[in-house]
Motif scaffolding. Structure first.
Motif, short mmCIF file in Angstrom:
data_model
loop_
_atom_site.label_atom_id
_atom_site.label_comp_id
_atom_site.label_asym_id
_atom_site.label_seq_id
_atom_site.Cartn_x
_atom_site.Cartn_y
_atom_site.Cartn_z
N GLU A 1 90.71 -21.06 -61.02
CA GLU A 1 89.41 -20.43 -60.78
C GLU A 1 88.78 -20.97 -59.50
O GLU A 1 88.11 -20.22 -58.77
CB GLU A 1 88.47 -20.65 -61.97
N HIS A 2 88.97 -22.24 -59.21
CA HIS A 2 88.48 -22.78 -57.94
C HIS A 2 89.18 -22.10 -56.76
O HIS A 2 88.55 -21.81 -55.73
CB HIS A 2 88.71 -24.30 -57.88
N VAL A 3 90.48 -21.86 -56.89
CA VAL A 3 91.21 -21.16 -55.82
C VAL A 3 90.65 -19.76 -55.65
O VAL A 3 90.43 -19.29 -54.53
CB VAL A 3 92.72 -21.13 -56.15
N ARG A 4 90.43 -19.05 -56.77
CA ARG A 4 89.89 -17.69 -56.69
C ARG A 4 88.51 -17.68 -56.02
O ARG A 4 88.20 -16.77 -55.24
CB ARG A 4 89.80 -17.08 -58.08
N ASN A 5 87.71 -18.68 -56.32
CA ASN A 5 86.38 -18.73 -55.71
C ASN A 5 86.47 -18.90 -54.19
O ASN A 5 85.67 -18.35 -53.44
CB ASN A 5 85.56 -19.87 -56.31
N GLU A 6 87.44 -19.67 -53.72
CA GLU A 6 87.55 -19.92 -52.29
C GLU A 6 88.02 -18.68 -51.53
O GLU A 6 87.62 -18.47 -50.38
CB GLU A 6 88.51 -21.08 -52.02
N VAL A 7 88.88 -17.87 -52.16
CA VAL A 7 89.44 -16.74 -51.43
C VAL A 7 88.73 -15.44 -51.77
O VAL A 7 89.03 -14.39 -51.19
CB VAL A 7 90.96 -16.59 -51.71
N TRP A 8 87.76 -15.48 -52.72
CA TRP A 8 87.14 -14.24 -53.19
C TRP A 8 86.20 -13.65 -52.16
O TRP A 8 85.36 -14.32 -51.57
CB TRP A 8 86.37 -14.51 -54.47
N ASP B 1 98.37 -28.09 -60.15
CA ASP B 1 98.30 -28.60 -61.51
C ASP B 1 97.48 -27.61 -62.34
O ASP B 1 96.26 -27.57 -62.25
CB ASP B 1 97.65 -29.98 -61.52
N LEU B 2 98.18 -26.81 -63.16
CA LEU B 2 97.50 -25.80 -63.95
C LEU B 2 97.16 -26.29 -65.35
O LEU B 2 96.74 -25.49 -66.19
CB LEU B 2 98.38 -24.54 -64.05
N SER B 3 97.35 -27.59 -65.61
CA SER B 3 96.93 -28.11 -66.91
C SER B 3 95.41 -28.01 -67.06
O SER B 3 94.89 -27.88 -68.16
CB SER B 3 97.37 -29.57 -67.07
N ASP B 4 94.69 -28.05 -65.93
CA ASP B 4 93.26 -27.78 -65.92
C ASP B 4 93.08 -26.30 -65.59
O ASP B 4 93.40 -25.85 -64.49
CB ASP B 4 92.57 -28.65 -64.87
N ARG B 5 92.59 -25.53 -66.55
CA ARG B 5 92.51 -24.09 -66.34
C ARG B 5 91.51 -23.72 -65.25
O ARG B 5 91.50 -22.59 -64.76
CB ARG B 5 92.15 -23.37 -67.63
N ASP B 6 90.66 -24.65 -64.85
CA ASP B 6 89.69 -24.35 -63.79
C ASP B 6 90.31 -24.43 -62.40
O ASP B 6 89.69 -23.98 -61.42
CB ASP B 6 88.51 -25.32 -63.87
N ASP C 1 93.67 -25.79 -49.43
CA ASP C 1 94.49 -27.01 -49.38
C ASP C 1 93.71 -28.24 -49.83
O ASP C 1 94.28 -29.19 -50.38
CB ASP C 1 95.02 -27.24 -47.96
N ASP C 2 92.40 -28.24 -49.60
CA ASP C 2 91.59 -29.41 -49.93
C ASP C 2 91.12 -29.43 -51.38
O ASP C 2 90.48 -30.41 -51.81
CB ASP C 2 90.36 -29.46 -49.01
N LEU C 3 91.41 -28.38 -52.13
CA LEU C 3 90.93 -28.31 -53.52
C LEU C 3 91.64 -29.33 -54.40
O LEU C 3 92.85 -29.59 -54.24
CB LEU C 3 91.16 -26.92 -54.10
N ALA C 4 90.89 -29.89 -55.33
CA ALA C 4 91.51 -30.78 -56.32
C ALA C 4 92.43 -29.95 -57.21
O ALA C 4 92.08 -28.86 -57.64
CB ALA C 4 90.42 -31.45 -57.17
#
Length: 775
Positions: free
Chosen positions: A620-627, A612-617, A479-482
């Motif tokens: 990836e930030h979400v995946r890093n948090e839940v990985w 906001d998926l205009s930034d493709r990262d 939830d806190d991710l940009a």
């Protein structure tokens, strides 16, 4: 000595060889052009004959590292536990496997293919492509997931392709049955092919035909480069005593030289293309250089067919001329081309395809051969009809500007070279049009509409079997991710019914646990308060029971114990509706307060994110948090439609093949056009010397190309639409995409335009009076 004896044939063929190799600049140029044209075709054919080995190599390596069928129940010194995991990074699939020898360092188990030793717990073995990605600036975010200390690099024998992103991760906590399986070895018997729909099978067959049909056409066209100069040399030989048959054998000898040199150069081009092709990855599919090897039988057929095709095309071209001692009789008006025999291939193709209408299963070799032969004959009919059609159309043309009259008159006297130049593009456009129609129909048939609403959510996160505190921390971090704007959190699982029955006798009931605000978003619940319970009736064919108020369900989904929960007296029934991800939740909908502090034993935590998926990262930030490789989370981008994997692989192969064929078309047409201009060097120079404006001559050359091209594209569009409709009917697809010829014809016209513009510099240099000089 008999004129048909082997010695006579050898002598005359040898003379043709010497003329081709020692015929001065003119002969050398003709031989060089023929060699290049044939070499391009040979290279494509060799690549096509390598496809079986590429597929077999990939399949063998996949079977070698498979674990299916090797499961065992008891641990031993040679057993190990493995758990398949995967992730995704910037659209690229990354596969992997956790691995743990159960005897630790004393294990006698054999490491997986590509590794000489098992990675220690916490270490990771990477494929070369994954190593390069992690070490590149673009892989910085991926290091957060796969940045463990590195063990050995995975060898080629353990990878499906050179660009595969794959890893082995050493583990020491694969102890529960829901964390992978126990095996005693790697490697499974050859995997049986998954059943592919008949429409996809037919699509693959048509792709093969369409991509390969232009190749022999270009080879036969290349053989006939410099035909007018060759015929004049043969006339000189007639003057010194050669007869007609000897002239033909000499011409065949010249063709053999071009074919032989073309074979050698084609093999070299093929070898030069192997390294860059091995570095190409399309739809997560790649191969190794060692797999790009022609099938021996098919390679021999290519090596034998090319010289035969070259000699046959040469002798066939000479049937319409008479080589006399004083010149070549070709300027008299030829007899009109006959239509009847030109319709035979197309009619035979229709006769083969019509019996297949609605009855093509994709499993019969006979039906597949019949379909391939029908498509090939129908496309061959288009090339056979093209010369007759160009002759008729140009015969009707007259008047107009000087440039137009020069072009039309040239086509009326001799349109053979122009027709040969565009026959390949005609076949390609006709086949591509049919392919586009069939592909569009198959895509609709093989595409599943998910019902997702991308305006409400764009990402879905699944967290499996984590404790409450860990799950809450992950949700908070996400939830806190940009880039993450909002989230909906709920749990989903199954419960046993009835709760007081033994585990083996229980039925399964679906349950969703969520706050009222979330239930309102993912279901049709409107009037909700804490402690409320709702029920969505599942489809009857599911056979899922409906617990009545006062009955109990078992929150524990195994035999270890029971934790019963009683359905409250008030259960509200609601209609099924799709959530933002397209899923419809059936069964019990429960607020956390209704469970009285209890929780599901076998559940999955879900997160629907608006981001906001205009930034493709962002993803990836979400995946890093839940990985977490073991029991971690998966992240998907929500899609409104899902295309079958078979169709995606076919599309990738088609794009690779089509790119190669289009490049072959452009290169071969450019060589053909330059050769035709070289043949007309003296004529162009004479017209310039007589005062004809160079702009007029340039325009006439453009018209000479444009008229046959337009005729060819119209014919290709008609044949392509007809063939496409037939193929769609063969696999019972609804007819449609009637305007599929427009983009295909546009691509064909674009190639013609590029080739024409590419020939302009040479045309401008040839239009000079000094071109009248003759050595």
């Amino acid at each position: 000595m008999s004129r048909t004896s082997p010695r006579v044939w050898a002598r005359d063929l040898g003379l043709g060889v010497r003329l081709a190799l020692a015929g001065g600049p003119s002969g050398w140029m003709r031989t060089a052009l023929s060699t290049v044209g044939i070499a391009l075709g040979v290279a494509v054919l060799l690549l096509a004959t390598s496809i079986p080995q590429v597929m077999n190599g990939r399949s063998e390596r996949s079977d070698a590292r498979a674990t299916i069928g090797n499961e065992v129940t008891e641990p031993a010194a040679d057993t190990l536990r493995v758990n398949d995991v995967w992730t995704e990074y910037h659209g690229e699939q990354i596969g992997g496997r956790e691995i743990q020898p159960e005897a630790g360092e004393d294990t006698t188990a054999t490491p997986p293919p590509g590794l000489s030793a098992f990675p220690r717990p916490g270490e990771i073995a990477l494929s070369p492509a994954l190593e390069r990605l992690l070490d590149s600036p673009d892989g910085a975010l991926l290091v957060e997931r796969l940045g463990q200390p590195r063990a050995d690099t995975i060898g080629d024998e353990g990878l499906l392709g050179s660009q595969e992103l794959y890893f082995y991760l050493g583990a020491d906590d694969l102890v529960s049955e829901d964390r992978g399986v126990r095996i005693d070895q790697f490697g499974s018997p050859p995997s049986s092919q998954e059943e592919i729909s008949p429409a996809v099978v037919l699509l693959i067959l048509v792709i093969c035909v369409v991509l390969l049909m232009p190749v022999p056409i270009f080879i036969t066209t290349a053989v006939r480069f410099g035909g007018e100069r060759r015929d004049r040399r043969l006339a000189a030989l007639r003057l010194v005593g050669a007869d007609t048959m000897m002239a033909r054998r000499i011409a065949a000898g010249e063709a053999v030289v071009g074919a032989a040199l073309g074979l050698v150069l084609g093999v070299l081009v093929f070898l030069a293309l192997r390294p860059p092709l091995a570095r190409v990855s399309a739809a997560n599919t790649s191969t190794f250089i060692g797999d790009i090897v022609p099938s021996p039988v098919l390679a021999v057929l290519v090596l034998l067919a090319v010289p035969v095709l070259a000699v046959g095309a040469t002798l066939f071209a000479m049937r319409s001329i008479v080589v006399e001692p004083l010149g070549v009789v070709r300027q008299s008006r030829p007899r009109p081309r006959r239509l009847v025999w030109r319709l035979v291939p197309a009619l035979l193709g229709l006769a083969l395809l019509l019996p297949l209408l609605g009855g093509f299963s994709g499993t019969s070799d006979l039906a597949a051969t019949q379909a391939v032969a029908g498509v090939a004959l129908l496309l061959t009919g288009a090339t056979a009809l093209l010369p007759w059609l160009v002759e008729r159309v140009t015969g009707w043309l007259h008047g107009g500007p000087v440039s137009w009259q020069l072009a039309v008159r040239r086509l009326q006297l001799s349109n053979g070279p122009a027709v040969r130049a565009i026959s390949g593009i005609t076949v390609a456009v006709a086949g591509a049009t049919a392919l586009y129609m069939l592909f569009d129909g198959v895509r609709v048939d093989e595409t599943e509409q998910t019902g997702a609403d991308l305006s409400r959510a764009q990402l879905q996160v699944t967290l499996s079997q984590g404790d409450e505190a860990t799950t809450a921390q992950v949700v908070e971090r996400v939830d806190d991710l940009a880039g993450v704007e909002s989230s909906l959190f709920y749990k989903e699982g199954i419960v046993g019914y009835p709760g007081d029955a033994p585990y083996a006798e229980q039925s399964v009931v679906s349950m969703v646990v969520a706050e009222c605000s979330v239930l309102a978003e993912i279901t049709a619940v409107t009037d909700c308060e804490d402690g409320a319970v709702f029920h969505v009736p599942p489809p009857q064919e599911w056979g899922e029971p409906t617990p009545a108020p006062g009955e109990t369900v078992d929150l524990v989904a195994d035999e270890e114990g029971a934790r019963s929960w009683t359905v409250p007296d008030t259960v509200h029934e609601v209609e099924p509706v799709a959530a933002a991800n397209g899923w419809t939740h059936y069964g019990l909908l429960v607020t956390p307060q209704a469970l009285g502090g209890e929780s599901l034993d076998d559940d999955y935590a879900r997160l629907l994110l608006t981001a906001d998926l205009s930034d493709r990262d962002t993803v990836e930030h979400v995946r890093n948090e839940v990985w977490a490789p073991s029991g971690g989370g998966d992240v998907w981008e929500i899609e409104s439609a899902q295309v079958s994997e078979d169709l995606a692989r076919v599309q990738a192969g088609m794009l690779i093949g089509a790119s190669g064929v289009m490049a072959l078309i452009a290169a071969s047409m450019l060589v053909t056009t330059l050769e035709q201009l070289r043949e007309r060097k003296q004529l162009l120079s004479a017209l310039v010397a007589l005062g004809t404006p160079r702009a007029t001559l340039g325009a006439s050359v453009l018209w000479q190309t444009a008229v046959p091209v337009m005729v060819g594209l119209v014919l290709a569009s008609v044949v392509g639409v007809l063939l496409g409709a037939l193929l769609m009917s063969v696999v019972s697809l609804p007819l449609g995409s009637w305007l599929a010829f427009l983009p295909m014809a546009g691509v064909g016209a674009g190639i013609i335009g590029v080739v024409t513009l590419g020939s302009m510099p040479m045309l401008w240099r040839l239009m000079r009076p000094d071109g009248l000089r003759v050595e």
